[in-house]
Every structure is written in C-alpha cells, then in structure tokens.
Design a protein around this motif. Sequence first.
Motif, PDB file in Angstrom:
ATOM      1  N   ILE A  71       2.738  -4.364  -7.223  1.00 50.71           N
ATOM      2  CA  ILE A  71       1.332  -4.723  -7.035  1.00 50.71           C
ATOM      3  C   ILE A  71       0.764  -3.978  -5.830  1.00 50.71           C
ATOM      4  CG2 ILE A  71      -0.251  -6.590  -6.401  1.00 50.71           C
ATOM      5  CD1 ILE A  71       1.551  -8.475  -8.046  1.00 50.71           C
ATOM      6  N   GLY A  72       1.541  -3.952  -4.745  1.00 48.34           N
ATOM      7  CA  GLY A  72       1.096  -3.266  -3.536  1.00 48.34           C
ATOM      8  C   GLY A  72       0.916  -1.778  -3.743  1.00 48.34           C
ATOM      9  N   ARG A  73       1.904  -1.118  -4.362  1.00 43.86           N
ATOM     10  CA  ARG A  73       1.800   0.338  -4.523  1.00 43.86           C
ATOM     11  C   ARG A  73       0.690   0.714  -5.495  1.00 43.86           C
ATOM     12  NH1 ARG A  73       6.770   4.108  -6.271  1.00 43.86           N
ATOM     13  NH2 ARG A  73       6.509   3.023  -8.257  1.00 43.86           N
ATOM     14  N   HIS A  74       0.541  -0.051  -6.555  1.00 50.62           N
ATOM     15  CA  HIS A  74      -0.485   0.299  -7.549  1.00 50.62           C
ATOM     16  C   HIS A  74      -1.890   0.191  -6.971  1.00 50.62           C
ATOM     17  CE1 HIS A  74      -2.250   0.900 -11.486  1.00 50.62           C
ATOM     18  NE2 HIS A  74      -3.075  -0.096 -11.212  1.00 50.62           N
ATOM     19  N   THR A  75      -2.130  -0.812  -6.145  1.00 50.28           N
ATOM     20  CA  THR A  75      -3.487  -1.031  -5.633  1.00 50.28           C
ATOM     21  C   THR A  75      -3.758  -0.329  -4.314  1.00 50.28           C
ATOM     22  OG1 THR A  75      -2.775  -3.066  -4.496  1.00 50.28           O
ATOM     23  CG2 THR A  75      -3.632  -3.301  -6.745  1.00 50.28           C
ATOM     24  N   ARG A  76      -2.681  -0.041  -3.528  1.00 49.85           N
ATOM     25  CA  ARG A  76      -2.844   0.535  -2.184  1.00 49.85           C
ATOM     26  C   ARG A  76      -3.747  -0.353  -1.319  1.00 49.85           C
ATOM     27  NH1 ARG A  76       1.418   3.781  -1.890  1.00 49.85           N
ATOM     28  NH2 ARG A  76       1.413   5.430  -3.460  1.00 49.85           N
ATOM     29  N   LYS A  77      -3.502  -1.668  -1.410  1.00 49.71           N
ATOM     30  CA  LYS A  77      -4.333  -2.622  -0.691  1.00 49.71           C
ATOM     31  C   LYS A  77      -3.486  -3.695  -0.008  1.00 49.71           C
ATOM     32  CE  LYS A  77      -8.704  -1.512  -1.786  1.00 49.71           C
ATOM     33  NZ  LYS A  77      -9.769  -1.328  -0.778  1.00 49.71           N
ATOM     34  N   ASP A  78      -4.136  -4.430   0.901  1.00 46.24           N
ATOM     35  CA  ASP A  78      -3.568  -5.628   1.478  1.00 46.24           C
ATOM     36  C   ASP A  78      -3.489  -6.696   0.389  1.00 46.24           C
ATOM     37  OD1 ASP A  78      -6.084  -7.695   1.887  1.00 46.24           O
ATOM     38  OD2 ASP A  78      -6.669  -5.576   1.879  1.00 46.24           O
ATOM     39  N   PRO A  79      -2.832  -7.861   0.631  1.00 45.24           N
ATOM     40  CA  PRO A  79      -2.683  -8.877  -0.421  1.00 45.24           C
ATOM     41  C   PRO A  79      -4.001  -9.346  -1.043  1.00 45.24           C
ATOM     42  CG  PRO A  79      -1.159  -9.339   1.352  1.00 45.24           C
ATOM     43  CD  PRO A  79      -2.016  -8.202   1.825  1.00 45.24           C
ATOM     44  N   LEU A 240       4.429  -6.959  -0.496  1.00 38.28           N
ATOM     45  CA  LEU A 240       3.272  -6.363  -1.148  1.00 38.28           C
ATOM     46  C   LEU A 240       2.625  -5.321  -0.235  1.00 38.28           C
ATOM     47  CD1 LEU A 240       0.601  -8.327  -3.185  1.00 38.28           C
ATOM     48  CD2 LEU A 240      -0.047  -6.443  -1.686  1.00 38.28           C
ATOM     49  N   THR A 241       2.450  -5.693   1.040  1.00 37.78           N
ATOM     50  CA  THR A 241       1.837  -4.779   2.005  1.00 37.78           C
ATOM     51  C   THR A 241       2.713  -3.545   2.224  1.00 37.78           C
ATOM     52  OG1 THR A 241       0.779  -6.644   3.130  1.00 37.78           O
ATOM     53  CG2 THR A 241       0.928  -4.573   4.346  1.00 37.78           C
ATOM     54  N   TYR A 242       4.020  -3.752   2.397  1.00 39.42           N
ATOM     55  CA  TYR A 242       4.921  -2.620   2.592  1.00 39.42           C
ATOM     56  C   TYR A 242       4.978  -1.749   1.336  1.00 39.42           C
ATOM     57  CZ  TYR A 242       6.807  -3.925   7.165  1.00 39.42           C
ATOM     58  OH  TYR A 242       6.974  -4.179   8.507  1.00 39.42           O
ATOM     59  N   GLY A 243       4.891  -2.392   0.155  1.00 40.43           N
ATOM     60  CA  GLY A 243       4.865  -1.624  -1.091  1.00 40.43           C
ATOM     61  C   GLY A 243       3.632  -0.742  -1.192  1.00 40.43           C
ATOM     62  N   SER A 244       2.535  -1.174  -0.568  1.00 37.66           N
ATOM     63  CA  SER A 244       1.304  -0.381  -0.627  1.00 37.66           C
ATOM     64  C   SER A 244       1.406   0.919   0.160  1.00 37.66           C
ATOM     65  CB  SER A 244       0.124  -1.209  -0.100  1.00 37.66           C
ATOM     66  OG  SER A 244       0.181  -1.360   1.312  1.00 37.66           O
ATOM     67  N   TYR A 245       2.444   1.051   0.993  1.00 39.29           N
ATOM     68  CA  TYR A 245       2.663   2.275   1.761  1.00 39.29           C
ATOM     69  C   TYR A 245       3.731   3.173   1.116  1.00 39.29           C
ATOM     70  CZ  TYR A 245       0.421  -0.594   5.399  1.00 39.29           C
ATOM     71  OH  TYR A 245      -0.441  -1.401   6.097  1.00 39.29           O
ATOM     72  N   ALA A 246       4.231   2.796  -0.077  1.00 39.53           N
ATOM     73  CA  ALA A 246       5.317   3.542  -0.728  1.00 39.53           C
ATOM     74  C   ALA A 246       4.776   4.767  -1.469  1.00 39.53           C
ATOM     75  CB  ALA A 246       6.065   2.635  -1.705  1.00 39.53           C
ATOM     76  N   GLU A 247       5.534   5.830  -1.445  1.00 36.41           N
ATOM     77  CA  GLU A 247       5.156   7.043  -2.166  1.00 36.41           C
ATOM     78  C   GLU A 247       5.312   6.835  -3.671  1.00 36.41           C
ATOM     79  OE1 GLU A 247       7.768   9.979  -0.402  1.00 36.41           O
ATOM     80  OE2 GLU A 247       6.090  10.771   0.770  1.00 36.41           O
ATOM     81  N   TYR A 335      -5.060  -6.497   6.294  1.00 34.37           N
ATOM     82  CA  TYR A 335      -6.241  -7.128   5.695  1.00 34.37           C
ATOM     83  C   TYR A 335      -7.509  -6.703   6.438  1.00 34.37           C
ATOM     84  CZ  TYR A 335      -9.846 -10.592   4.837  1.00 34.37           C
ATOM     85  OH  TYR A 335     -11.048 -11.191   4.563  1.00 34.37           O
ATOM     86  N   TYR A 336      -7.500  -6.763   7.772  1.00 34.97           N
ATOM     87  CA  TYR A 336      -8.701  -6.424   8.531  1.00 34.97           C
ATOM     88  C   TYR A 336      -9.002  -4.932   8.497  1.00 34.97           C
ATOM     89  CZ  TYR A 336      -9.306 -11.171  10.100  1.00 34.97           C
ATOM     90  OH  TYR A 336      -9.544 -12.528  10.117  1.00 34.97           O
ATOM     91  N   CYS A 337      -7.947  -4.116   8.394  1.00 36.27           N
ATOM     92  CA  CYS A 337      -8.177  -2.668   8.275  1.00 36.27           C
ATOM     93  C   CYS A 337      -8.758  -2.316   6.906  1.00 36.27           C
ATOM     94  CB  CYS A 337      -6.876  -1.909   8.494  1.00 36.27           C
ATOM     95  SG  CYS A 337      -6.274  -1.930  10.198  1.00 36.27           S
ATOM     96  N   ASP A 338      -8.223  -2.933   5.842  1.00 34.92           N
ATOM     97  CA  ASP A 338      -8.654  -2.608   4.487  1.00 34.92           C
ATOM     98  C   ASP A 338     -10.000  -3.240   4.129  1.00 34.92           C
ATOM     99  OD1 ASP A 338      -6.372  -1.179   4.145  1.00 34.92           O
ATOM    100  OD2 ASP A 338      -5.387  -2.582   2.793  1.00 34.92           O
ATOM    101  N   GLU A 339     -10.136  -4.531   4.402  1.00 37.11           N
ATOM    102  CA  GLU A 339     -11.305  -5.265   3.923  1.00 37.11           C
ATOM    103  C   GLU A 339     -12.487  -5.212   4.892  1.00 37.11           C
ATOM    104  OE1 GLU A 339     -10.982  -6.355   0.763  1.00 37.11           O
ATOM    105  OE2 GLU A 339      -9.007  -5.433   0.989  1.00 37.11           O
ATOM    106  N   ASN A 340     -12.200  -5.225   6.196  1.00 35.69           N
ATOM    107  CA  ASN A 340     -13.281  -5.217   7.199  1.00 35.69           C
ATOM    108  C   ASN A 340     -13.475  -3.855   7.851  1.00 35.69           C
ATOM    109  OD1 ASN A 340     -13.305  -7.888   6.574  1.00 35.69           O
ATOM    110  ND2 ASN A 340     -13.029  -8.659   8.642  1.00 35.69           N
ATOM    111  N   LYS A 341     -12.605  -2.890   7.464  1.00 39.76           N
ATOM    112  CA  LYS A 341     -12.687  -1.513   7.969  1.00 39.76           C
ATOM    113  C   LYS A 341     -12.526  -1.437   9.491  1.00 39.76           C
ATOM    114  CE  LYS A 341     -13.476  -0.517   3.735  1.00 39.76           C
ATOM    115  NZ  LYS A 341     -12.299  -0.131   2.902  1.00 39.76           N
TER     116      LYS A 341
END
Length: 453
Positions: A71-79, A240-247, A335-341
């Motif tokens: 889920i994390g890698r596919h979306t490249r997002k916080d939870p 999930l968050t760590y998966g979003s940083y996976a290649e 979350y704050y980096c992704d959603e609130n920039k």
Amino acid sequence: MIQSTSPTHKRGLWSSRLGFIMASAGSAIGLGNIWKFPYITGMHGGGAFVLFFIFCIVTVGIPLMIAEMIIGRHTRKDPVGAFRKLNQGRWVLAGWLGIIAGFLILSYYCVIAGWAVNYLWLALQGTFTPEHAAKVPQLFTGLLASDVRQLFWQAVFMGMTVFIVIGGVKSGLERANKIMMPVLFMILVILATMGLRSPGGTTALSFLFSPDWSKLDPPAMLEALGHAFFSLSLGMGAMLTYGSYAEEKTSIPNVAVTVCFMDTLVALLSGLAIFPIVFTYGMEPAAGPGLVFKTLPILFSQMPGGVLIAVLFFLLLVFAALTSSISLLEVVVAYYCDENKWGRKKATLIMGGIIFLVGVPSALSNSMLKDLHFIGGRNFLDSIDFLCTNYILPLGGLFIAIFTGWALTRGLAKGELEKGAVRFHLYPAWHFLIKYVSPVLVALVFLNKAGFF
C-alpha cells in the motif's frame, strides 16, 4: 473494488534493498523484543509458546507486513494520504489510526527508553559492581520517584530521535539503522554466547526450545498472537510509511520475510542472553516486566564481568528503542510533509516537541501524578499504553487486513508483489491468509486485549 492508481508524488527513497531491510527491521525490533519477549515467554512456559509465536509470525505477521508495504509503495504516501489516494477516503480511518498510534506510543515510549539511557549511563559509571550491589535494588525506585531525572532522560532520548529523523530518509533513517542494527546484532550474539557458556546455558536452551504443550493454554496462545502482531510494528503505519520509500525494483515479499526472520531471531537471541543469567542465579524466569530494570541489574552486580555485560546490555536496549522510536516519529512527520507540505525540519522539530510535551504526564506518572488514575485504575502512562495496544493498534491492523483482502484489486496487489521478482508464486497463499486468516486472528487479538474473553 478499488482500482489502481499511479504514484505521482516525488519523495525520498531508500538507497538500496539493504537500507530498506535495515530500516524496517529496526522499526520492528524494539523494546518488545529485548524486554517483553523474554518475560512473557517465561510466564507461559518456554518452548511451546516460542513455537506458537513463530507460527503466528508466519500466519499474521508476514501477510500484514506485506500488505502495509505494498500500500505504501503503490501510493508513495503517508498512511492517511495512502488511503485517500486509493479510495477517496472511505478507509481513511485506518490511516488515521496509524498516525494517532505513532504519536501516542512515542509519547510514552520515550519515557521508558529514557530509563534505558539512564541505566546505560549508570553502567558506564561502573554502578553494577559487587561494591554497589546493596544500592542496585533501589535504583529503579529512585528513578521513578524523581521528576527531574525522568524528564531529563525522556528529553535526551527524544532529542536523539529528532536528530536522526531530521536527517531525512537516506541521511537520517537509513544511515542510523545501517550503523545501529549491525551493532545491535553483534552485542546480542556476544551476550547470547556468554550466556550459553554459563552454568545456566543448557537449562535456558531446553526451556526455550523443548516444548511442553501442556503449558500452551488459550491465554498463552492469545498472548503469543498479540505479541507477534505488536512485535512487528504492525497497525501503526510504520511499515506502510517505510514501504512508501521503497524502490520499484525491490521485492517486498523478500523484504518482509527477511524482516520477520530478523525480528524473531532477535527475540530468540534475547532469550538466550537473559535466561542463562536467570537460571544461573536461581531466579524465576516468569519475573515479569521488572526483569530488565530490577532483576537483571541486581544479577549484573553479582556476576563476574558484570560491569561490561551491563554496558553491552543497556547499549543494546537503547539501540533497540531508538531504531523503533525513529520509525514512530517518521510516521507523524511523513503525514505533515505529505498532506500539509511542511518541510522535514519544521515537521520534525514541531511534532517532536509536541510529542515530548504530551509524554510529560507519562514521565510523571510514578511521581508527581502517581495519585491520578484513569483507565481501570491505571496511571497515565499505563492508561495510554492500554489504549494503544488494546484498541488502536489491533483496530488499525484489522482494517488494513480487511482492506487489502477484500477491497484492494487483485491486479494491483499482485502487480506490486511481483515487482523485483519474475513471479510471486505464493500469491494465492498470501491472498488467502490476508483475506480470511489474518482478519480473524487480528480480531481475536482485539477482542482478547479489549477484555471480551
């Protein structure tokens, strides 16, 4: 059914598969492996509990970890962002539970980890010697009663956590884990080897690996199931968050299996490091939560080479706590980096500071606020821990299991699982486990922890 989406948000990535594994293993390996696993194994009779724990890792831990990572890698997002991106918010509660869990757990985790830092400092000062043996039993009581010391060591540990997370994915999280994880394993191997060579080594081996199935009653099975779930940092958004940083080329099933193996190995090595000491000195293996901060320091002060062993053990404890705390803070920061920039520095400093302040009542739970009781007569720290471990984490894990098994399209899941590999032949088995087995077992954890049976 939820359709595939393609990631568009540019974010940091792990520099290698090894970096991903070390970071994820660091998140999973924490105080629960070094502190909790030995004493709950002791309470439930040893070998049979260990084997059932491993069974739970395979049937619940690995499938759920894979689910979070894909889920994390596919979306490249916080939870929160991940579930919003996948289905316009209908399952976003699962993401929010992860953010809330990371925030609340870290608030009191830093307090407990601060105890470990304090004991490391005492060990470095040569406190655990025969000359000081009479004072050792009062050390923990004195620490809990001191507002200043509790807050100081809490602040020290939170400062260490913030310092690493502010460095980012590669220069902070990955670099720190690549240093701490090998050192952690090296210390564990040294301590386990010393333990096995002690008079209690043979007894410890038999206790851990010779199952007595008569001792594996339903409460023990539920405890093993619950610990397998919590030991792997599941349900809190960390994987999930760590998966979003996976290649894209990284095989997530291979990473998940490797991380679960490392987590289990650390738990077993911790048992081999601690139980020989306990049996050598005729102590009770079911000593409970006080084993690490009460029983073992007394034994360190009585044994040959106890000062060195104490330094190694509490350094191990600090590293284990730190590799987990940085993942908890990263969930909130992402979350704050992704959603609130927000920028990483701003998000880390602000949220680190707020989490520290929220943790102050936990630090004072055994001193200034000792007369205040909350959930079931528990103090503040124990109440927050009870809320997170009995409700928030199991619910988060349950939602993720149901979402992945029943709402995520098979094509999306299978596509993510086959990246980095020619073909994921175990997809049918994984899909069966995540769809039918894991939700039932996680629901049992929730119902048991919530006191329904």
